[in-house]
Design a protein around this motif. Structure first.
Motif, PDB file in Angstrom:
ATOM      1  N   ILE A 201       0.845  -1.210   0.000  1.00 21.81           N
ATOM      2  CA  ILE A 201       0.000   0.000   0.000  1.00 21.81           C
ATOM      3  C   ILE A 201       0.876   1.254   0.000  1.00 21.81           C
ATOM      4  O   ILE A 201       0.654   2.185  -0.777  1.00 21.81           O
ATOM      5  N   THR A 206      -0.912   4.700  -1.719  1.00 16.23           N
ATOM      6  CA  THR A 206      -2.376   4.729  -1.613  1.00 16.23           C
ATOM      7  C   THR A 206      -2.851   4.551  -0.158  1.00 16.23           C
ATOM      8  O   THR A 206      -3.898   3.963   0.091  1.00 16.23           O
ATOM      9  N   GLU A 209      -6.387   6.138   0.566  1.00 19.71           N
ATOM     10  CA  GLU A 209      -7.500   5.369  -0.011  1.00 19.71           C
ATOM     11  C   GLU A 209      -7.752   4.085   0.783  1.00 19.71           C
ATOM     12  O   GLU A 209      -8.850   3.547   0.769  1.00 19.71           O
ATOM     13  N   ASN A 210      -6.726   3.588   1.433  1.00 18.62           N
ATOM     14  CA  ASN A 210      -6.848   2.312   2.159  1.00 18.62           C
ATOM     15  C   ASN A 210      -6.670   2.492   3.662  1.00 18.62           C
ATOM     16  O   ASN A 210      -6.202   1.585   4.348  1.00 18.62           O
ATOM     17  N   GLU A 213      -7.783  -0.130   6.328  1.00 19.02           N
ATOM     18  CA  GLU A 213      -6.943  -1.338   6.304  1.00 19.02           C
ATOM     19  C   GLU A 213      -5.555  -1.055   6.889  1.00 19.02           C
ATOM     20  O   GLU A 213      -4.998  -1.869   7.638  1.00 19.02           O
TER      21      GLU A 213
END
Ligand SMILES: NC(=O)c1ccc[n+]([C@@H]2O[C@H](COP(=O)([O-])OP(=O)(O)OC[C@H]3O[C@@H](n4cnc5c(N)ncnc54)[C@H](O)[C@@H]3O)[C@@H](O)[C@H]2O)c1
Ligand SMILES: [Zn+2]
Length: 356
Positions: A201, A206, A209-210, A213
């Motif tokens: 990631i 990103t 966006e994540n 998580e």
């Protein structure tokens, strides 16, 4: 509304709830673990104007009686005087042992409000509501609380696990880019310790966006180490990856550089030194540098080896003549390398850019 729940198993088990829209659900989420009571919400001058009303209104709606204590934002406030002010506030508000403290803010708020909770009336329950990425993935989990004293950072505190951790990822939207990236450094650290997915990631850039998580994997990773070593006598030292040199940089810079930024540089230097010592797979440092740069983190500093060595040796929590360094074997697995402190200068030297 999705929520990820991570259960932390230690002297007292508790849940870390991670999701969107949780601030306005505070009352319900606290009520699940505590009867309605008086709640002292501790927050700082940046976070309080943004989120305090929302949290207080939600607690009131669930039958709690919130009162609030707001202190000036910043590490300079994490001291005995503000800590005493929090205790006085709790006493003036007549909080009893069955009442609660809620820490709403970054790591400074969490550490100080947590220590107040650990010591007020010899200990009352508290809930962590981390609003910075660093607090979400690091300081709110694991039960370490502290304040700084003139002799050093975090030298006074207690182990006290929270009743629950409520992490609303929407709060990160108001963080400055710099503070957000600072938290990313600790997440990348968890990636280097054991999570290829986190590294993927961050390599893609990103994280935002994540983010749910990212926080979930990071908290789970920290929990794994805390569960096996709650009181920091062994395994938990892996969480110090990048921190021996990172702390030395922080100290040498007189705490003008942010912690995560220093840890980023510390990770690069220990990886490079590891390659020099044939402990680390060749190419690891280059890969790590690319990941850190993608997330706007620094990878080097201009301090000399002598300056950094002085900074490292000034660590008040350092014990004995040996020092255990956490060194990446490759990205996703680390090892402990214990050396006499007299070798630290050589290792710092190997970690500098000019050495490869
Ligand atoms: N207890 C532990 O295990 C542990 C672990 C790591 C770090 N720490 C401690 O954590 C502290 C660092 O944490 P930090 O970086 O969160 O510091 P911090 O609490 O000072 O927060 C950083 C800045 O972000 C602001 N902020 C926080 N949330 C915000 C939001 N949602 N919107 C806008 N602004 C916001 C704060 O007001 C502050 O200016 C240090 O004191 C460190 O010692 C403790
Ligand atoms: Zn750290």
């Amino acid at each position: 509304m999705s929520t990820t729940t991570i259960r932390v198993h230690c002297s007292r088990d508790y849940d870390v709830l991670i999701g969107s829209g949780l601030l306005q659900e505070t009352g319900k989420l606290v009520e699940e673990v505590h009867n309605p009571c008086k709640v002292a919400i501790v927050s700082d001058s940046n976070v309080a104007p943004l989120y305090l009303d929302k949290v207080a209104a939600s607690l009131s709606a669930a039958g709690f009686t919130p009162v609030s204590f707001v202190f000036p934002a910043g590490e300079a406030s994490k001291n005995l005087s503000v800590y005493a002010d929090i205790l006085n506030f709790c006493a003036e508000q007549r909080l009893t042992r069955t009442d609660l403290i809620v820490a709403l803010g970054g790591g400074v708020t969490g550490d100080m409000a947590g220590f107040a909770a650990a010591s007020y009336l010899r200990g009352i329950e508290y809930v962590q509501m981390p609003t910075s990425l660093l607090a979400a993935v690091d300081s709110s989990v694991g039960g370490k609380t502290a304040v700084d004293i003139p002799a050093g950072k975090n030298l006074v505190g207690a182990f006290m696990q929270p009743l629950r951790v409520i992490c609303d990822i929407d709060a990160f939207e108001t963080l400055t880019e710099e503070v957000f990236h600072d938290g990313c450094a600790e997440c990348i650290k968890y990636g280097v310790l054991e999570s290829p997915r986190l590294l993927e990631i961050f390599a893609e850039g990103t994280a935002k966006e994540n983010i749910e998580e990212v926080v979930a994997i990071s908290v789970q990773t920290k929990a794994n180490y805390v569960e096996n070593d709650e009181f920091d006598t062994g395994l938990r030292r892996y969480l110090n990856l990048g921190h021996t040199i990172g702390h030395a940089i922080e100290r040498t810079a007189n705490f003008t550089l942010m912690h995560g930024h220093c840890v980023a540089i510390g990770m690069v230097m220990i990886a490079r030194a590891g390659e020099g010592l044939y402990l680390t797979e060749p190419g690891t440092t280059e890969k790590l540098i690319r990941i850190l740069e993608t997330n706007e983190l620094p990878i080097s500093c201009d301090f000399t080896t002598e300056e950094l060595l002085d900074g490292a040796l000034a660590d008040k929590k350092r014990k004995g003549d040996l020092i255990s360094l956490i060194v990446p074997k490759h990205l996703g697995e680390c090892l402990t390398h214990t050396v006499p402190v007299t070798e630290l200068g050589t290792i710092i030297d190997l970690g500098k850019e000019t050495s490869v």
